[in-house]
Design an enzyme around this catalytic site. Structure first.
Site, PDB file in Angstrom:
ATOM      1  N   ASP A 207       0.862  -1.047   0.052  1.00 31.79           N
ATOM      2  CA  ASP A 207       0.003   0.113   0.063  1.00 31.79           C
ATOM      3  C   ASP A 207       0.926   1.161  -0.069  1.00 31.79           C
ATOM      4  OD1 ASP A 207      -2.022  -1.927   0.328  1.00 31.79           O
ATOM      5  OD2 ASP A 207      -2.230  -1.713   2.687  1.00 31.79           O
TER       6      ASP A 207
ATOM      7  N   GLU B  98     -11.356  -0.297  -4.323  1.00 29.45           N
ATOM      8  CA  GLU B  98     -10.727   0.004  -3.083  1.00 29.45           C
ATOM      9  C   GLU B  98      -9.311   0.695  -3.537  1.00 29.45           C
ATOM     10  OE1 GLU B  98     -10.006  -3.088  -0.711  1.00 29.45           O
ATOM     11  OE2 GLU B  98      -8.353  -4.113  -1.657  1.00 29.45           O
TER      12      GLU B  98
END
Length: 747
Positions: free
Chosen positions: A56, A233
């Site tokens: 991430d 997402e």
């Protein structure tokens, strides 16, 4: 990242007790850095020198001249306990220093439970300080667990220390059924109006955006849903030209060697959306839109996703994201934490859309590093006084800046031709940066940004920015473009372009006006890539079946479904409550031998899945099959109330007796569509199979590639299933296998 892939609570508790912040190393040139503009290369994973996994990722260039990369709360290396978020930094995107953890037991948010995961940090420069958004998987605000929220922290330096606020910036959101929406994966944005925006969300709730206060700490106004609940997402928004681009990830982030994550984009003239793809379909529609940015291409990297973006000194865009090595997908034991290192790849803008490496996908070979050097000599992070002959001072970030009182001129004469200047400025007076007759003026008093080309002048409004601001001035034979931003993360507060009739001649760079100056680079503008790489193209027909005379002898059944019929050249397949995924599989398959070498299989599929109603997981499509626990399938499918085309993979997890299934999204589904699977082999003999879809039979969109083992000879065929209610029948016709010259990627 999905909640079901969270770290174990016990491991996080141990990390809280054991982890302490590591101080940043002293600023200076990186060991092995090659100055003077000479080409330096890197090979993915970019994070391999300091981390086994760095998931991430987000990035920002600090006002101290370093690029900082942040990552989620995984263990940094195999065998270690999780750190509570991570910070690393680089000067040149080749050599890295690990800085330390974001939080420790002393500064973690007071409202996060002791077992909460702290995920997906995103850092912005707002109001003269650094603002970090991050996800918290469990708070003390509600008695029920898993009440996810978005937190915010501030710091004077991108290395920290970070001070979280005493409450979330986005509080936990109830789903109305006793649970909580996935309020995770935040990312900030500065709009062209100077307004701050915050994006967040995931599967279960969808992706949302809201305006936030000028300091970035408090939501204001009404939130807007911009990404479908069961599809997107990891949102990240940039501005390019007149559009805002929402890039978001789809499918499985964390399924080991079956991970099929991919990034898609939509664009809008407003930061609040709606974000539409190249067909004008919303990323929030039931049959969901999205233009593919990056998917796995058949080399070792799979599951590319959860991205950020930056621009180098030459103006070239780069995507920063994580992916998995399909041959080394687990950080620990099979089925445990996924090993997701950070990758960096060139991001091209082709026909107005962002694509990685012109559509070639993730790179596994040496690549030219981002441009970080300057034509002025020395390094951009050197004191600006070295370039401009002015007074050297210490700025608020601890670095050495230059102070201009009225006028400063570079010691080095710049060459003529196309140039791109980037410089950090701080001050309240008007400032002009010029190269010959091309100049840009930042006027914070009147709120204007002006650019003067060799063929005219243009002005636009400039929102107020506090603290340092980044000015870029790019001059070419056709135009001069000036841009001002707070953080240079592809979200400029103002951009203006004026015409140029000729290239500028050689001369110095000049800065006029009372200001502080730092991080000055001059580079040749990057040559944009304007053509996408080739996609698989079919040739002559090798075999075909129009089902005009029933099911031919070339076909054979695995688990025959007796109510499948043929009429008027159509194979009709009523859906049943069966599935191929899971140990063994229960769904029927109609298969035939595939030719050796390179080929494309194609079929027309009709399946009406309706819209906006829950019909999980009705589906139909094609399959490449070795066994019940080793296959790839391409199907139009209902996932909740979302309709999409999934390209899934089932294989052994590496743990005895266990299989895993993961999917990659290819694109939008339709009640009538065409599907293709292109097949080739690589040098190791592995079987590469790439998915393509069309809603009209003429225009094709190509997605991910799944790899089956060398030495196998998979069969190709059809499948349908997933659920018998409501009753619906899939139909297939015009099946064919065609020759192709498609080969394995070399990137």
């Amino acid at each position: 990242m999905r909640l079901r892939h969270a770290l174990a609570a016990a491991a996080l508790t141990a990390a809280m007790a054991a982890t302490a912040a590591i101080p940043a190393q002293a600023a200076g040139p990186q060991p092995g850095h090659r100055p003077g503009g000479r080409t330096t290369t890197y090979t993915n994973a970019a994070s391999s020198s300091f981390a086994d996994t760095y998931a991430d990722p987000s990035v920002i260039r600090g006002k101290d001249g370093w690029w900082y990369a942040y990552a989620t709360a995984d263990p940094l290396k195999s065998g270690e306990t999780p750190g509570i978020g991570h910070i690393a930094r680089t000067r040149d995107w080749v050599h890295w220093d690990y800085v330390g953890t974001i939080f420790n037991q002393n500064n973690r948010p007071s409202w996060a439970t002791v077992t909460a995961g702290l995920w997906a940090p995103d850092v912005r420069y707002i109001g003269g300080r650094y603002v970090m958004y991050f996800a918290v998987t469990d708070t003390t605000l509600n008695p029920a667990g898993d009440d996810m929220a978005v937190g915010v922290a501030t710091a004077d330096s991108p290395a920290g220390p970070w001070t979280p606020t005493d409450k979330p910036v986005v509080a936990p959101r109830s789903n109305g059924s006793g649970g909580w929406y996935n309020t995770i994966d935040p990312a900030g944005l500065t709009g062209a109006d100077g307004q701050q925006y915050l994006y967040w969300g995931s599967y279960g709730g969808g992706v949302h955006v809201t305006r936030v206060s000028s300091d970035g700490l408090t939501p204001v106004g009404t939130e807007q849903k911009v990404g479908r609940s069961d599809r997107y997402e990891g949102a990240y928004v940039v501005r390019h030209g007149k559009y805002y681009y929402l890039m978001a990830s789809s499918a499985n982030c964390c399924s080991g060697p079956a991970t099929g994550y991919a990034v898609f984009a939509g664009r809008s003239t407003s930061p609040m959306g709606p974000f539409l793809d190249e067909d004008g379909v919303s990323m929030n529609a039931s049959a969901t839109g999205g233009k593919l940015v990056v998917a796995q291409n058949g080399n070792k990297w799979i599951g590319p996703g959860h991205n950020a973006m930056f621009t180098d000194a030459a103006g070239q865009s780069y995507l920063v994201y994580h992916a998995l090595d399909r041959n080394n997908a687990w950080l620990t034991t099979p089925g445990g934490i996924n090993r997701r290192p950070m990758l960096v790849d060139r991001l091209d803008w082709i026909d107005g859309w962002p694509v990685v490496n012109a559509g070639a996908g993730p790179s596994a070979t040496p690549q030219k590093a981002p441009t970080t050097s300057t034509l002025l000599g020395g390094q951009p992070w050197d004191p600006a006084s070295r370039f401009l002959g002015m007074t050297s001072v210490t700025d608020a970030q601890g670095g050495a800046a230059g102070k201009v009182t009225s006028r400063a001129v570079t010691r080095t004469r710049l060459p003529g031709g196309d140039l791109r200047v980037s410089v950090d400025l701080k001050g309240s007076a008007p400032v002009t940066v010029s190269i010959g007759s091309v100049r840009a003026t930042v006027d914070p008093v009147r709120g204007r940004l002006t650019v003067q080309g060799t063929g005219g002048e243009r002005t636009t409004s400039l929102p107020a920015l506090t603290g340092w601001r980044t000015l870029t001035l790019e001059s070419t034979r056709r135009s001069a473009t000036a841009s001002v931003s707070a953080e240079d993360l592809a979200d400029p507060a103002a951009t203006v372009t004026a015409p140029s009739l000729r290239r500028i001649g050689a001369g110095p760079l000049e800065i006029q006006g009372a200001t502080l100056v730092d991080n000055l680079t001059v580079a040749r503008p990057a040559a944009p890539v304007t053509r996408a790489v080739a996609t698989p193209v079919p040739g002559r027909t090798l075999a075909s079946d129009g089902f005009d005379s029933g099911i031919g002898s070339d076909w054979s059944w695995v688990r025959r479904q007796d109510d499948v019929t043929v009429a008027d050249g159509t194979l009709n397949w009523p859906l049943r409550t069966v599935d191929l995924s899971g140990k063994g599989g229960t769904g029927g398959l109609l298969l035939r031998e595939a030719p050796k070498g390179q080929w494309i299989a194609q079929v027309k599929v009709n399946l009406d899945l309706g819209a906006d109603t829950v019909r999980s997981f009705q589906q139909a499509g094609m399959v490449v099959y070795n066994s019940d626990d080793d296959f790839a399938r391409l199907g139009t499918v209902a996932i909740g109330d979302t309709r999409t085309v999934e390209y899934g993979r089932e294989l052994s997890s590496g743990a005895p007796g266990k299989v895993i299934y993961g999917g990659s999204i290819v694109g939008r589904s339709a009640s009538t569509m065409w599907m293709r699977i292109a097949h080739t082999t690589n040098r190791a003999g592995e079987q590469l199979n790439r998915a393509g879809i069309s809603t009209d039979g003429h225009t094709w969109k190509w997605g991910a590639t799944w790899t089956l083992a060398a030495g196998t000879q998979p069969r190709i065929g059809l499948y349908a299933g997933g659920g018998a209610s409501p009753a619906v029948t899939a139909s297939f016709d015009d099946f064919r296998i065609m020759a192709t010259n498609w080969r394995a990627p070399s990137i």
